[in-house]
Write a protein that holds these residues in place. Structure first.
Motif, PDB file in Angstrom:
ATOM      1  N   LEU A   1       0.823  -1.211   0.000  1.00 59.59           N
ATOM      2  CA  LEU A   1       0.000   0.000   0.000  1.00 59.59           C
ATOM      3  C   LEU A   1       0.856   1.260   0.000  1.00 59.59           C
ATOM      4  CD1 LEU A   1      -2.951  -0.744   2.445  1.00 59.59           C
ATOM      5  CD2 LEU A   1      -2.996  -0.611  -0.032  1.00 59.59           C
TER       6      LEU A   1
ATOM      7  N   LYS B   1      -7.761   6.037  -5.630  1.00 60.40           N
ATOM      8  CA  LYS B   1      -6.766   5.947  -6.709  1.00 60.40           C
ATOM      9  C   LYS B   1      -6.133   4.553  -6.798  1.00 60.40           C
ATOM     10  CE  LYS B   1      -5.449  10.819  -6.316  1.00 60.40           C
ATOM     11  NZ  LYS B   1      -4.329  11.722  -5.973  1.00 60.40           N
ATOM     12  N   LEU B   2      -6.482   3.655  -5.880  1.00 55.02           N
ATOM     13  CA  LEU B   2      -5.957   2.286  -5.872  1.00 55.02           C
ATOM     14  C   LEU B   2      -7.111   1.334  -6.144  1.00 55.02           C
ATOM     15  CD1 LEU B   2      -3.689   2.462  -2.662  1.00 55.02           C
ATOM     16  CD2 LEU B   2      -3.104   3.100  -5.021  1.00 55.02           C
ATOM     17  N   GLN B   3      -6.902   0.384  -7.074  1.00 51.64           N
ATOM     18  CA  GLN B   3      -7.980  -0.524  -7.490  1.00 51.64           C
ATOM     19  C   GLN B   3      -7.490  -1.972  -7.512  1.00 51.64           C
ATOM     20  OE1 GLN B   3     -11.104   0.611  -8.146  1.00 51.64           O
ATOM     21  NE2 GLN B   3     -10.373   2.668  -7.659  1.00 51.64           N
TER      22      GLN B   3
ATOM     23  N   VAL C   1      -7.776  -1.719  -0.267  1.00 53.19           N
ATOM     24  CA  VAL C   1      -7.782  -0.487  -1.074  1.00 53.19           C
ATOM     25  C   VAL C   1      -9.135   0.218  -1.144  1.00 53.19           C
ATOM     26  CG1 VAL C   1      -5.868  -1.364  -2.481  1.00 53.19           C
ATOM     27  CG2 VAL C   1      -8.215  -1.602  -3.331  1.00 53.19           C
TER      28      VAL C   1
ATOM     29  N   GLU D   1      -3.751   6.348 -11.330  1.00 55.82           N
ATOM     30  CA  GLU D   1      -4.241   5.227 -10.528  1.00 55.82           C
ATOM     31  C   GLU D   1      -3.190   4.126 -10.509  1.00 55.82           C
ATOM     32  OE1 GLU D   1      -7.889   3.680 -12.138  1.00 55.82           O
ATOM     33  OE2 GLU D   1      -9.066   5.399 -11.452  1.00 55.82           O
ATOM     34  N   VAL D   2      -3.292   3.255  -9.501  1.00 52.67           N
ATOM     35  CA  VAL D   2      -2.523   2.015  -9.472  1.00 52.67           C
ATOM     36  C   VAL D   2      -3.513   0.871  -9.334  1.00 52.67           C
ATOM     37  CG1 VAL D   2      -0.902   0.586  -8.141  1.00 52.67           C
ATOM     38  CG2 VAL D   2      -0.370   2.989  -8.552  1.00 52.67           C
ATOM     39  N   TRP D   3      -3.390  -0.105 -10.231  1.00 50.57           N
ATOM     40  CA  TRP D   3      -4.209  -1.313 -10.165  1.00 50.57           C
ATOM     41  C   TRP D   3      -3.352  -2.451  -9.636  1.00 50.57           C
ATOM     42  CZ3 TRP D   3      -7.114  -1.609 -15.541  1.00 50.57           C
ATOM     43  CH2 TRP D   3      -7.954  -0.490 -15.658  1.00 50.57           C
ATOM     44  N   PHE D   4      -3.840  -3.115  -8.597  1.00 46.95           N
ATOM     45  CA  PHE D   4      -3.185  -4.307  -8.061  1.00 46.95           C
ATOM     46  C   PHE D   4      -3.673  -5.497  -8.883  1.00 46.95           C
ATOM     47  CE2 PHE D   4      -2.950  -1.371  -4.554  1.00 46.95           C
ATOM     48  CZ  PHE D   4      -1.768  -1.695  -3.891  1.00 46.95           C
TER      49      PHE D   4
ATOM     50  N   TYR E   1      -9.255   3.921  -0.712  1.00 43.96           N
ATOM     51  CA  TYR E   1      -8.299   4.705  -1.502  1.00 43.96           C
ATOM     52  C   TYR E   1      -8.777   4.745  -2.954  1.00 43.96           C
ATOM     53  CZ  TYR E   1      -5.358   3.767   2.558  1.00 43.96           C
ATOM     54  OH  TYR E   1      -4.858   3.679   3.840  1.00 43.96           O
TER      55      TYR E   1
ATOM     56  N   ALA F   1       2.328   1.749  -3.545  1.00 42.26           N
ATOM     57  CA  ALA F   1       1.285   2.136  -4.511  1.00 42.26           C
ATOM     58  C   ALA F   1       0.809   3.571  -4.245  1.00 42.26           C
ATOM     59  CB  ALA F   1       0.109   1.158  -4.439  1.00 42.26           C
ATOM     60  N   ASN F   2       0.588   3.899  -2.989  1.00 43.73           N
ATOM     61  CA  ASN F   2       0.120   5.247  -2.656  1.00 43.73           C
ATOM     62  C   ASN F   2       1.183   6.283  -3.003  1.00 43.73           C
ATOM     63  OD1 ASN F   2      -2.024   6.895  -1.274  1.00 43.73           O
ATOM     64  ND2 ASN F   2      -0.216   7.496  -0.129  1.00 43.73           N
TER      65      ASN F   2
END
Length: 194
Positions: free
Chosen positions: A19, A69-71, A64, A33-36, A67, A22-23
């Motif tokens: 996290l 911006k995190l997907q 996430v 954005e950040v995609w996991f 958050y 990514a953040n």
């Protein structure tokens, strides 16, 4: 056009190190954005410690959900296995290419073996790569040093591993501070890694 960083991994389990990285990338780089991207278990390998795909997706979702911006992404769940990053990238471009520009996120340790990836030259031609620092041994291949498509990000060094978390949890150690609370709660309720 939305610029999306793809953070690939088994996330078995996702932890605060994932996290934080990514953040940092969505706040201090040009990524929107950040995609996991949760990597499924290979049908050719049996790892007892690797949880079912959907449980790992649920933990990423829990981590996430607060958050924007995190997907979480289960895009690889429906692709033929074993899967290669180049195939996932092609699939994502076909599905979202009009409004999304994709980039890879990887640790410095992965960059050292990047030349062994399938079609790594094509990946490097078509996609940017954001590299976060890791404590690791060995040299980065000379063709990647100073490459215009590779951006080294001054993210915090997070030496927390999912392997350590699983082993410590199994040994009865308190690892709660290393996980988002909702992930810890899900993991504990499901009695995972014991």
């Amino acid at each position: 056009m939305k610029k999306v960083g793809l953070f690939f991994g088994t996330f078995n389990p996702i932890h605060i190190g994932h996290l934080a990285i990514a953040n940092h990338l969505v706040e201090f780089s040009d990524l929107d954005e950040v995609w996991f991207v949760i990597t499924p278990q290979s049908p050719f390998k049996t790892k007892q410690s690797l949880l079912d795909d959907n449980h790992r997706y649920q933990m990423v979702y829990e981590a996430v959900k607060d958050y924007p911006k995190l997907q979480p992404s289960k895009i690889e769940f429906d692709l033929p296995q074993p899967n290669y990053t180049i195939n996932t990238l092609v699939h994502l471009d076909e599905k979202y290419g009009g409004n999304h520009q994709f980039a890879l996120i990887m640790g410095e340790d992965n960059l050292k073996s990047f030349h062994k990836w399938k079609n790594y030259e094509t990946i490097l031609d078509l996609y940017s790569i954001y590299v976060y620092p890791r404590i690791s041994n060995g040299e980065i291949e000379h063709q990647f040093k100073g490459h215009p498509k590779i951006t080294k990000v001054d993210a915090p060094i997070m030496e927390i591993s999912s392997t350590f978390i699983r082993k410590a949890h199994n040994a009865g150690k308190n690892i709660r501070p290393l996980l988002p609370y909702s992930v810890w709660k899900y993991m504990d309720e499901m009695n995972f890694y014991r």
